[in-house]
Motif scaffolding. Structure first.
Motif, PDB file in Angstrom:
ATOM      1  N   LYS A  51      -7.537 -35.028  25.196  1.00 31.42           N
ATOM      2  CA  LYS A  51      -8.201 -36.077  24.420  1.00 31.42           C
ATOM      3  C   LYS A  51      -9.419 -35.483  23.733  1.00 31.42           C
ATOM      4  O   LYS A  51     -10.072 -34.581  24.256  1.00 31.42           O
ATOM      5  N   CYS A  52      -9.746 -36.020  22.572  1.00 31.79           N
ATOM      6  CA  CYS A  52     -10.935 -35.544  21.888  1.00 31.79           C
ATOM      7  C   CYS A  52     -12.176 -36.162  22.530  1.00 31.79           C
ATOM      8  O   CYS A  52     -12.093 -36.942  23.476  1.00 31.79           O
ATOM      9  N   HIS A  53     -13.354 -35.812  22.000  1.00 34.45           N
ATOM     10  CA  HIS A  53     -14.620 -36.135  22.666  1.00 34.45           C
ATOM     11  C   HIS A  53     -14.840 -37.632  22.831  1.00 34.45           C
ATOM     12  O   HIS A  53     -15.525 -38.068  23.755  1.00 34.45           O
ATOM     13  N   CYS A  54     -14.248 -38.452  21.961  1.00 38.05           N
ATOM     14  CA  CYS A  54     -14.466 -39.894  22.047  1.00 38.05           C
ATOM     15  C   CYS A  54     -13.597 -40.554  23.112  1.00 38.05           C
ATOM     16  O   CYS A  54     -13.749 -41.749  23.379  1.00 38.05           O
ATOM     17  N   GLY A  55     -12.658 -39.789  23.693  1.00 36.05           N
ATOM     18  CA  GLY A  55     -11.855 -40.304  24.788  1.00 36.05           C
ATOM     19  C   GLY A  55     -10.615 -41.046  24.373  1.00 36.05           C
ATOM     20  O   GLY A  55      -9.845 -41.482  25.222  1.00 36.05           O
ATOM     21  N   ARG A  56     -10.381 -41.196  23.087  1.00 38.06           N
ATOM     22  CA  ARG A  56      -9.200 -41.936  22.661  1.00 38.06           C
ATOM     23  C   ARG A  56      -8.023 -40.979  22.515  1.00 38.06           C
ATOM     24  O   ARG A  56      -8.202 -39.777  22.336  1.00 38.06           O
ATOM     25  N   PRO A  57      -6.776 -41.455  22.572  1.00 34.59           N
ATOM     26  CA  PRO A  57      -5.620 -40.565  22.432  1.00 34.59           C
ATOM     27  C   PRO A  57      -5.564 -39.956  21.049  1.00 34.59           C
ATOM     28  O   PRO A  57      -6.043 -40.531  20.071  1.00 34.59           O
ATOM     29  N   ASN A  58      -5.007 -38.759  20.985  1.00 42.15           N
ATOM     30  CA  ASN A  58      -4.918 -38.052  19.720  1.00 42.15           C
ATOM     31  C   ASN A  58      -3.778 -38.617  18.883  1.00 42.15           C
ATOM     32  O   ASN A  58      -2.615 -38.484  19.229  1.00 42.15           O
ATOM     33  N   ARG A  59      -4.118 -39.259  17.773  1.00 44.34           N
ATOM     34  CA  ARG A  59      -3.101 -39.782  16.868  1.00 44.34           C
ATOM     35  C   ARG A  59      -3.234 -39.165  15.483  1.00 44.34           C
ATOM     36  O   ARG A  59      -2.489 -39.502  14.587  1.00 44.34           O
ATOM     37  N   ASN A  60      -4.213 -38.277  15.297  1.00 47.76           N
ATOM     38  CA  ASN A  60      -4.423 -37.661  14.003  1.00 47.76           C
ATOM     39  C   ASN A  60      -3.815 -36.267  13.972  1.00 47.76           C
ATOM     40  O   ASN A  60      -3.095 -35.855  14.867  1.00 47.76           O
TER      41      ASN A  60
ATOM     42  N   VAL B  26       7.789 -20.226  23.518  1.00 43.37           N
ATOM     43  CA  VAL B  26       7.539 -20.676  22.154  1.00 43.37           C
ATOM     44  C   VAL B  26       7.167 -22.145  22.206  1.00 43.37           C
ATOM     45  O   VAL B  26       7.766 -22.927  22.963  1.00 43.37           O
ATOM     46  N   HIS B  27       6.174 -22.539  21.407  1.00 44.30           N
ATOM     47  CA  HIS B  27       5.659 -23.908  21.440  1.00 44.30           C
ATOM     48  C   HIS B  27       5.675 -24.508  20.041  1.00 44.30           C
ATOM     49  O   HIS B  27       5.433 -23.813  19.048  1.00 44.30           O
ATOM     50  N   TRP B  28       5.944 -25.818  19.991  1.00 48.82           N
ATOM     51  CA  TRP B  28       5.879 -26.583  18.747  1.00 48.82           C
ATOM     52  C   TRP B  28       5.164 -27.908  19.016  1.00 48.82           C
ATOM     53  O   TRP B  28       5.109 -28.378  20.158  1.00 48.82           O
ATOM     54  N   THR B  29       4.671 -28.531  17.955  1.00 48.51           N
ATOM     55  CA  THR B  29       4.138 -29.887  18.082  1.00 48.51           C
ATOM     56  C   THR B  29       5.247 -30.878  17.747  1.00 48.51           C
ATOM     57  O   THR B  29       6.097 -30.623  16.881  1.00 48.51           O
ATOM     58  N   ALA B  30       5.230 -32.015  18.442  1.00 47.54           N
ATOM     59  CA  ALA B  30       6.284 -33.015  18.269  1.00 47.54           C
ATOM     60  C   ALA B  30       5.681 -34.406  18.347  1.00 47.54           C
ATOM     61  O   ALA B  30       4.556 -34.599  18.813  1.00 47.54           O
TER      62      ALA B  30
ATOM     63  N   CYS C 191       4.787 -45.666  23.428  1.00 46.29           N
ATOM     64  CA  CYS C 191       4.378 -46.297  24.681  1.00 46.29           C
ATOM     65  C   CYS C 191       2.904 -46.642  24.581  1.00 46.29           C
ATOM     66  O   CYS C 191       2.109 -45.809  24.166  1.00 46.29           O
ATOM     67  N   ASP C 192       2.565 -47.842  24.957  1.00 42.49           N
ATOM     68  CA  ASP C 192       1.177 -48.288  24.871  1.00 42.49           C
ATOM     69  C   ASP C 192       0.396 -47.765  26.079  1.00 42.49           C
ATOM     70  O   ASP C 192       0.069 -48.482  27.006  1.00 42.49           O
ATOM     71  N   ASP C 193       0.132 -46.455  26.055  1.00 45.34           N
ATOM     72  CA  ASP C 193      -0.637 -45.852  27.140  1.00 45.34           C
ATOM     73  C   ASP C 193      -1.640 -44.885  26.542  1.00 45.34           C
ATOM     74  O   ASP C 193      -1.914 -44.925  25.347  1.00 45.34           O
ATOM     75  N   ASP C 194      -2.170 -43.996  27.360  1.00 47.19           N
ATOM     76  CA  ASP C 194      -3.196 -43.075  26.897  1.00 47.19           C
ATOM     77  C   ASP C 194      -2.631 -41.764  26.385  1.00 47.19           C
ATOM     78  O   ASP C 194      -3.380 -40.844  26.087  1.00 47.19           O
ATOM     79  N   ASP C 195      -1.314 -41.670  26.296  1.00 51.41           N
ATOM     80  CA  ASP C 195      -0.726 -40.392  25.912  1.00 51.41           C
ATOM     81  C   ASP C 195      -0.730 -40.160  24.407  1.00 51.41           C
ATOM     82  O   ASP C 195      -0.582 -39.038  23.960  1.00 51.41           O
ATOM     83  N   GLY C 196      -0.863 -41.224  23.614  1.00 51.04           N
ATOM     84  CA  GLY C 196      -0.804 -41.054  22.176  1.00 51.04           C
ATOM     85  C   GLY C 196       0.618 -40.816  21.717  1.00 51.04           C
ATOM     86  O   GLY C 196       1.587 -41.060  22.435  1.00 51.04           O
ATOM     87  N   SER C 197       0.770 -40.345  20.488  1.00 53.54           N
ATOM     88  CA  SER C 197       2.103 -40.186  19.914  1.00 53.54           C
ATOM     89  C   SER C 197       2.531 -38.732  19.812  1.00 53.54           C
ATOM     90  O   SER C 197       3.667 -38.456  19.442  1.00 53.54           O
ATOM     91  N   GLN C 198       1.644 -37.778  20.117  1.00 53.85           N
ATOM     92  CA  GLN C 198       1.964 -36.373  19.972  1.00 53.85           C
ATOM     93  C   GLN C 198       2.090 -35.701  21.332  1.00 53.85           C
ATOM     94  O   GLN C 198       1.540 -36.157  22.329  1.00 53.85           O
ATOM     95  N   LEU C 199       2.799 -34.581  21.322  1.00 52.98           N
ATOM     96  CA  LEU C 199       2.881 -33.721  22.494  1.00 52.98           C
ATOM     97  C   LEU C 199       3.281 -32.335  22.033  1.00 52.98           C
ATOM     98  O   LEU C 199       3.605 -32.125  20.853  1.00 52.98           O
ATOM     99  N   ILE C 200       3.248 -31.376  22.945  1.00 54.13           N
ATOM    100  CA  ILE C 200       3.683 -30.009  22.665  1.00 54.13           C
ATOM    101  C   ILE C 200       4.979 -29.759  23.412  1.00 54.13           C
ATOM    102  O   ILE C 200       5.098 -30.045  24.607  1.00 54.13           O
ATOM    103  N   VAL C 201       5.968 -29.244  22.701  1.00 58.09           N
ATOM    104  CA  VAL C 201       7.258 -28.876  23.289  1.00 58.09           C
ATOM    105  C   VAL C 201       7.270 -27.371  23.495  1.00 58.09           C
ATOM    106  O   VAL C 201       6.886 -26.609  22.595  1.00 58.09           O
TER     107      VAL C 201
END
Length: 437
Positions: free
Chosen positions: A269-278, A233-237, A243-253
């Protein structure tokens, strides 16, 4: 019946497994041997496998989307008391047309709902916005069976409100369905606690407490949906520490039900290469975990770009994600978010104004009648016989054939009587007017 009795048992099983759920319900009443066969766990799994691969006589018509939403209205008896009327229905996976209106097995009232789906069983969490008031219900609308689960064992030693998230999955190794329940303090708390995890087993009808240790540095989104695939079972978290890195603020648990292991999956990462924050949400596409990213930003204000990625391998690496599809929409859709993807390429989207619509990304047109309401939840659903032995009969949603015939007979008699009476009245009035000229 005599001809089927002369066939080998394997052939009879193969024939029955290709019938629709409605036909199998009738076959259970034919004889005791068929009843015992149809409710056998081996046959239940075989029928589900045949159904999932589109080999039944109904083909892909056994695959649906389950839709839940509410409409806010005032109680006609007391205009000061608001009430939420909830609606549940099955919709075609090709066109999203409504196929069947359903009746929920228990009253929802003003409670909010979270829904998880696996092999034709819906796991419904009915919870209050604050506090400990919640109930977990398993429901199979195909056979109108439901089961209210006992309360989980553990509770927080605090008076603060808690968030509860659930998910259901199947464990092939033990032929068992499990429900995992994560309870954590709400975001209003100044102190962060790791979630308390309880696991329910349908075979034992009991909860066990997850006692393993895990360094939790995330918190599940309060309105998160879940996805059950590959025995997990998976959720978004969201991360509790930035952390100021390329991981962004989201992940899947993830929580693997067979081994009862908690894990994390990095996002693409989306097509622009930036971390997913949306905005992003998880779903299941072609039996694979999928994640949809909102790639719009200030540079793309006048268009909406969604990227759909599927997870090919569980090795916690972004290289495991493959871009499945990119959808670009015009500015009129920039305030909408996708909630499901139809087999024909169309997208079910929801707006913040309480609208659920189906759009064609190629023509940028609305292709289905919109629904208005709130709390829209759309999950994958496949008809099955799961819960046929464990569940309780739910409220009837359809009139029986005998009741229909009786209703038609009574109405027919009434119509015939009214016609006969009106004829007599017409003759009486005509004769009376002639006599009194």
């Amino acid at each position: 019946m005599s001809q089927l009795g002369s066939l080998p048992q394997e052939t009879v099983v193969d024939i029955l497994a290709r019938l629709s759920i409605t036909s199998l319900g009738r076959c259970r009443c034919v004889c005791k041997s068929w009843h015992s066969l149809i409710v056998d766990p081996f046959f239940i799994n075989k029928q589900l496998c045949v159904n999932r691969h589109g080999c039944s006589i109904d083909g892909d018509r056994n695959h649906y989307f389950f839709l839940h939403y509410s409409i806010f209205q005032r109680d006609c008896r007391n205009s000061s008391e608001p009430y939420f009327y909830s609606f549940h229905s099955l919709h075609c996976s090709e066109t999203f047309e409504e196929c069947k209106r359903l009746q929920f097995p228990t009253d929802i009232g003003g409670f909010s709902i979270k829904i998880s789906s696996c092999n034709g069983v819906l796991c419904l969490l009915r919870c209050h916005d604050i506090g400990y008031s919640y109930a977990i219900i398993l429901w199979n609308p195909s056979i109108n069976k439901f089961k209210i689960l006992p309360k989980p064992n553990g509770q927080f030693e605090t008076s603060s409100p808690i968030d509860v998230s659930v998910g259901i999955g199947f464990v092939p190794r033990t032929n068992d369905y499990k429900v995992v329940c994560l309870m954590s303090l709400t975001r209003n708390s100044d102190v962060f606690f790791s979630p308390h995890i309880e696991i329910y087993s349908l075979s034992t009808d009991s909860w066990t407490t997850w006692t393993s240790t895990y360094d939790v540095q995330w918190r599940l989104y309060r309105r998160t949906t879940d996805a059950s695939v590959n025995g997990a079972v998976h959720w978004t978290a969201t991360k509790t520490t930035w952390c100021d890195d390329d991981d962004g603020s989201q992940l899947i648990v993830s929580f693997h039900l067979a081994d009862e292991v908690l894990g994390e999956i990095c996002l693409p990462k989306c097509h622009c290469g930036r971390p997913n924050r949306n905005y992003g949400f998880i779903s299941v596409i072609h039996e694979k975990l999928a994640f949809t990213i909102d790639c719009g930003d200030e540079d793309l204000f006048y268009q909406k770009v969604w990227e759909i990625w599927v997870l090919e391998d569980y090795n916690n690496s972004r290289e495991s994600w493959t871009r499945f599809r990119t959808i670009t929409m015009g500015p009129s859709f920039r305030n909408m978010v996708p909630v499901q993807f139809l087999n024909n390429g169309e997208v079910v989207v929801c707006s913040g104004m309480g609208r659920l619509i189906v759009i064609d990304p190629n023509t940028q047109q609305i292709v289905a009648k919109e629904l208005r309401g709130s709390g829209f939840i759309v999950v994958n659903y496949t008809q099955s016989l799961v819960l046929v032995n464990e569940g309780t009969d739910g409220p009837s949603t359809e009139m029986s054939s005998f009741a229909k015939e009786l209703k038609e007979f009574v109405l027919g008699k009434c119509v015939a009587t009214l016609r006969k009476f009106s004829g007599r009245m017409h003759r009486y009035i005509t004769q009376n007017s002639i006599e009194h000229g």
